[in-house]
Design a protein around this motif. Structure first.
Motif, PDB file in Angstrom:
ATOM      1  N   LEU A  51      50.888  34.182  54.976  1.00 45.49           N
ATOM      2  CA  LEU A  51      50.630  35.417  53.894  1.00 45.49           C
ATOM      3  C   LEU A  51      51.839  35.678  53.263  1.00 45.49           C
ATOM      4  O   LEU A  51      52.926  35.814  53.713  1.00 45.49           O
ATOM      5  N   GLU A  52      51.750  35.795  51.960  1.00 43.75           N
ATOM      6  CA  GLU A  52      52.590  36.036  50.888  1.00 43.75           C
ATOM      7  C   GLU A  52      53.503  37.332  51.470  1.00 43.75           C
ATOM      8  O   GLU A  52      54.725  37.613  51.376  1.00 43.75           O
ATOM      9  N   CYS A  53      52.566  38.471  52.197  1.00 42.68           N
ATOM     10  CA  CYS A  53      53.303  39.853  52.454  1.00 42.68           C
ATOM     11  C   CYS A  53      54.122  39.613  53.523  1.00 42.68           C
ATOM     12  O   CYS A  53      54.688  40.407  53.967  1.00 42.68           O
ATOM     13  N   ASN A 157      45.342  34.528  46.508  1.00 46.37           N
ATOM     14  CA  ASN A 157      45.033  36.141  46.775  1.00 46.37           C
ATOM     15  C   ASN A 157      45.687  36.335  48.171  1.00 46.37           C
ATOM     16  O   ASN A 157      45.126  36.964  48.752  1.00 46.37           O
ATOM     17  N   GLY A 158      47.056  35.921  47.948  1.00 47.24           N
ATOM     18  CA  GLY A 158      47.953  36.552  49.073  1.00 47.24           C
ATOM     19  C   GLY A 158      48.214  35.415  50.473  1.00 47.24           C
ATOM     20  O   GLY A 158      49.012  35.556  51.256  1.00 47.24           O
ATOM     21  N   VAL A 159      47.329  34.328  50.129  1.00 47.38           N
ATOM     22  CA  VAL A 159      47.492  33.285  51.102  1.00 47.38           C
ATOM     23  C   VAL A 159      48.084  32.067  50.844  1.00 47.38           C
ATOM     24  O   VAL A 159      47.880  31.515  49.756  1.00 47.38           O
ATOM     25  N   VAL A 160      49.017  31.782  51.551  1.00 42.79           N
ATOM     26  CA  VAL A 160      49.989  30.450  51.144  1.00 42.79           C
ATOM     27  C   VAL A 160      49.652  29.212  51.686  1.00 42.79           C
ATOM     28  O   VAL A 160      49.474  29.095  53.119  1.00 42.79           O
ATOM     29  N   PHE A 161      49.293  28.324  51.118  1.00 42.61           N
ATOM     30  CA  PHE A 161      49.089  26.773  51.493  1.00 42.61           C
ATOM     31  C   PHE A 161      50.066  25.706  51.072  1.00 42.61           C
ATOM     32  O   PHE A 161      50.663  26.335  49.832  1.00 42.61           O
ATOM     33  N   ARG A 185      35.540  36.540  49.586  1.00 40.68           N
ATOM     34  CA  ARG A 185      35.013  37.633  49.882  1.00 40.68           C
ATOM     35  C   ARG A 185      36.040  38.462  50.705  1.00 40.68           C
ATOM     36  O   ARG A 185      35.884  39.795  50.622  1.00 40.68           O
ATOM     37  N   ILE A 186      36.802  37.678  51.467  1.00 43.06           N
ATOM     38  CA  ILE A 186      37.723  38.516  52.475  1.00 43.06           C
ATOM     39  C   ILE A 186      39.045  38.755  51.816  1.00 43.06           C
ATOM     40  O   ILE A 186      39.540  39.729  51.452  1.00 43.06           O
ATOM     41  N   PHE A 187      39.539  37.555  51.355  1.00 42.91           N
ATOM     42  CA  PHE A 187      40.875  37.749  50.319  1.00 42.91           C
ATOM     43  C   PHE A 187      40.643  38.060  49.046  1.00 42.91           C
ATOM     44  O   PHE A 187      40.262  36.963  48.352  1.00 42.91           O
ATOM     45  N   ASP A 188      40.138  39.172  48.767  1.00 41.91           N
ATOM     46  CA  ASP A 188      39.772  39.702  47.405  1.00 41.91           C
ATOM     47  C   ASP A 188      40.738  40.066  46.483  1.00 41.91           C
ATOM     48  O   ASP A 188      40.369  40.602  45.347  1.00 41.91           O
ATOM     49  N   GLY A 189      42.178  39.827  46.828  1.00 39.53           N
ATOM     50  CA  GLY A 189      43.028  40.178  45.774  1.00 39.53           C
ATOM     51  C   GLY A 189      43.895  41.420  46.072  1.00 39.53           C
ATOM     52  O   GLY A 189      44.891  41.670  45.636  1.00 39.53           O
TER      53      GLY A 189
END
Ligand SMILES: [Fe+2]
Lengths: 421, 165
Positions: A51-53, A157-161, A185-189
């Motif tokens: 996760l970016e965070c 939306n904050g998830v890194v691939f 729906r979950i990673f909504d930004g």
């Protein structure tokens, strides 16, 4: 799915053209395992890295794995994120040792202090020209071709691939519209925050872990805790979706949709009647503006996104040889969670993880599977015919179609002959 | 861990022996059973949590277990015995010496613990190396845990955690 019938590959371990028979060899054969790493993890896949965070400040890194190769997710000075392999281009030493840390402005190998930019470009090393003209590197040494392996990165939306293949299709296309809809729906930004981690070794092949989250059939049978407390039933209103390539899926159930008595087909599911002494453990709040109380998304090859009540987590499957894997749980919430929501996430985490009321059963059952199939004759197969033979989406839970879909994609990527149904 | 107020080392031998006995009886309820006795070692409102040192040191409270009342502990004991599927196993806690201080909240007890697990085939593995960080209070002449934080170093747990720790 209608397809042109193509001949099976000469590596003819699949007994037919469909995926209702899964050879036990693919869970234990070291050669097949090596090919999986090469074709799936180091091939044209988008792999979860974090996760970016988790890396808020410039120079912050998270160490992780894609397949069995170590990678670093790094926050660069310009705020963007790079992913490089954690292996020095000099003699192969590991650059960073912590799970998390900060590299400062440059990456430096601790062994001979070869130094790289945060993108992995080689910038220098001690005694490059030797001492008094003796030793060091020859003038023809090409610094440009001696960088770290740099991976292609996309952030959703904050998830890194990341992918080892720089020509891989864009992430959004890789996921497809249905998977995008449930991913966002979950990673909504909204800003994400990590609630905590769990890591566990489970001694079974990595694919069995993926199968487990594509198997709604087991959930109403194995998980006595869920059944006893009425938290999951096979007669709930539900949906199982697969993407066009069949390798990704999402399954979900609707809150309070079960009918009076579950029709189990005359079989009594052996579960005790049970009421919680302290109901504070599970006081879920629907938080995504719909009535879905459980959703499990699996993204090919090795990411699971879990939203059970208010416990949200990515589960990242790290293969560790044919017979074992590590499961890394990143429990997360949102920056705007209030204290009550934080409490829910911490309490409901009792359902999940290495001691989870639910997932403990899974880890154990998966090890029973690996132990059971070990040493089986070469032609023995698992039988996947619950819910028919196809790999399509469903509006019920008594089905193995998502697993069949996974193996369609698997056969395709592995060159094991394009499966047809 | 965090010394919020002046903690005084406990030197009274009888209190030290009672606290040591409490810890030994506690691990015996898990190792030797019956597990139904395990919740009785806690106060009605309590905190029982099993957290990795990795999470703990970064200020994250997420635990593999987290219970805040005797009721939640009873539910865990019941579920483990009647509503969970797992291979049989034997658990063995080994405790190190205890450091006991007296604080405004009660006795603060800290000790190292290693937990071994033995499979049905008879193989023994180290399940985890951990530390108990406990707050113990006396209620009607009985010592109970108001808090038991099991902080474990082994954050890549080699197997599932079936029993409480
Ligand atoms: Fe399950």
């Amino acid at each position: 799915m209608d397809g042109i019938q193509t001949p099976l590959d000469k590596k003819d371990i699949w007994s037919d053209a469909g995926t209702t028979r899964v050879p036990y060899q693919i869970y234990q054969n070291p050669e097949i395992y090596a090919e999986e790493l090469e074709h799936i993890f180091y091939g044209s896949s988008w792999n979860y890295v974090g996760l970016e965070c988790e890396v808020p400040e410039s120079g912050d890194y998270r160490r992780n794995f894609i397949g069995e190769r170590e990678i670093l997710m790094i926050r660069k000075n310009d705020g963007s994120i790079s992913v490089v392999e954690n292996r020095c281009a000099h003699r192969g030493a590991q650059l960073c040792q912590g799970l998390f840390g900060n590299t400062g402005a440059a990456l430096m190998c601790p062994y001979h202090q070869w130094t790289y930019t945060l993108d992995g470009e080689l910038t220098g090393m001690p005694f490059k020209r030797g001492i008094k003209g003796k030793g060091g590197l020859n003038s023809d040494f090409d610094m440009k071709t001696r960088g770290l392996t740099n991976l292609k990165v996309e952030i959703l939306n904050g998830v890194v691939f990341a992918s080892f293949d720089h020509d891989v299709v864009p992430l959004e296309e890789y996921l497809g519209p249905d998977m995008m809809q449930y991913f966002t729906r979950i990673f909504d930004g909204r800003g994400l925050r990590v609630v905590g981690y769990e890591r566990q070794i489970i001694d079974c092949n990595w694919k069995l872990q993926m199968e487990n989250l594509k198997d709604p059939y087991h959930a109403g049978i194995l998980h006595l805790f869920l059944i006893s407390f009425g938290l999951f039933r096979l007669d709930q209103e539900s949906k199982c979706l697969v993407d066009d390539n069949k390798g990704h899926s999402v399954l979900m159930t609707i809150k309070d949709s079960e009918e009076g008595n579950e029709d189990t087909g005359g079989v009594r599911i052996a579960a005790p009647d049970f009421t919680l002494t302290d109901h504070d453990l599970i006081q879920p709040l629907l938080e995504f503006g719909d009535r879905i109380s459980l959703s499990i998304q699996t993204l090919f090859p090795s990411l699971i996104i879990q939203a059970q009540c208010n416990t949200l987590a990515t589960r990242h499957v790290l293969p560790k040889g044919p017979g074992s894997h590590e499961l890394v749980w990143t429990f997360f919430g949102f920056e705007d969670d209030d204290d009550a929501m934080n409490d829910r996430r911490l309490r409901q985490a009792n359902l999940m993880g290495s001691a989870g009321y639910v997932t403990l059963d899974d880890a154990e059952a998966l090890e029973f599977s690996q132990l059971g199939l070990a040493g089986s004759p070469e032609d023995e197969v698992a039988v996947l015919e619950i819910g028919g033979k196809d790999c399509e989406s469903n509006d019920h839970l008594v089905t193995e179609s998502l697993i069949r879909g996974f193996y369609m994609r698997y056969r395709d990527v592995m060159g094991h002959g394009k499966a047809i149904t | 861990m965090d010394q919020t107020e002046a903690a005084q080392p406990v030197t009274d031998e009888s209190i030290l022996r009672r606290i040591e006995r409490l810890q030994l009886d506690y691990i015996s309820s898990i190792d030797d059973g019956p597990l139904d006795n395990w919740p009785q070692f806690f106060t009605e409102k309590c905190l029982y949590t099993v957290v990795s040192r990795d999470n703990h040191s970064r200020g994250m409270e997420l635990g593999v277990m987290r219970f805040e009342s005797v009721g939640m502990l009873i539910d865990r004991a019941t579920a483990t015995q009647h509503a969970a599927v797992f291979a049989p196993r034997i658990i063995r806690h080994v405790l190190g010496p205890m450091i006991v201080d007296e604080t405004g909240e009660g006795y603060r007890s800290r000790c190292n613990v290693v937990i071994y697990q033995t499979s049905p085939d008879g193989d023994t593995m180290l399940l985890m190396a951990a530390q108990y960080n406990d707050i113990i209070v006396e209620l009607d002449g009985v010592l109970k845990f108001k808090e038991k934080r099991v902080v474990y170093d082994t954050h890549r747990i080699p197997d599932s955690i079936v029993y409480p720790l």
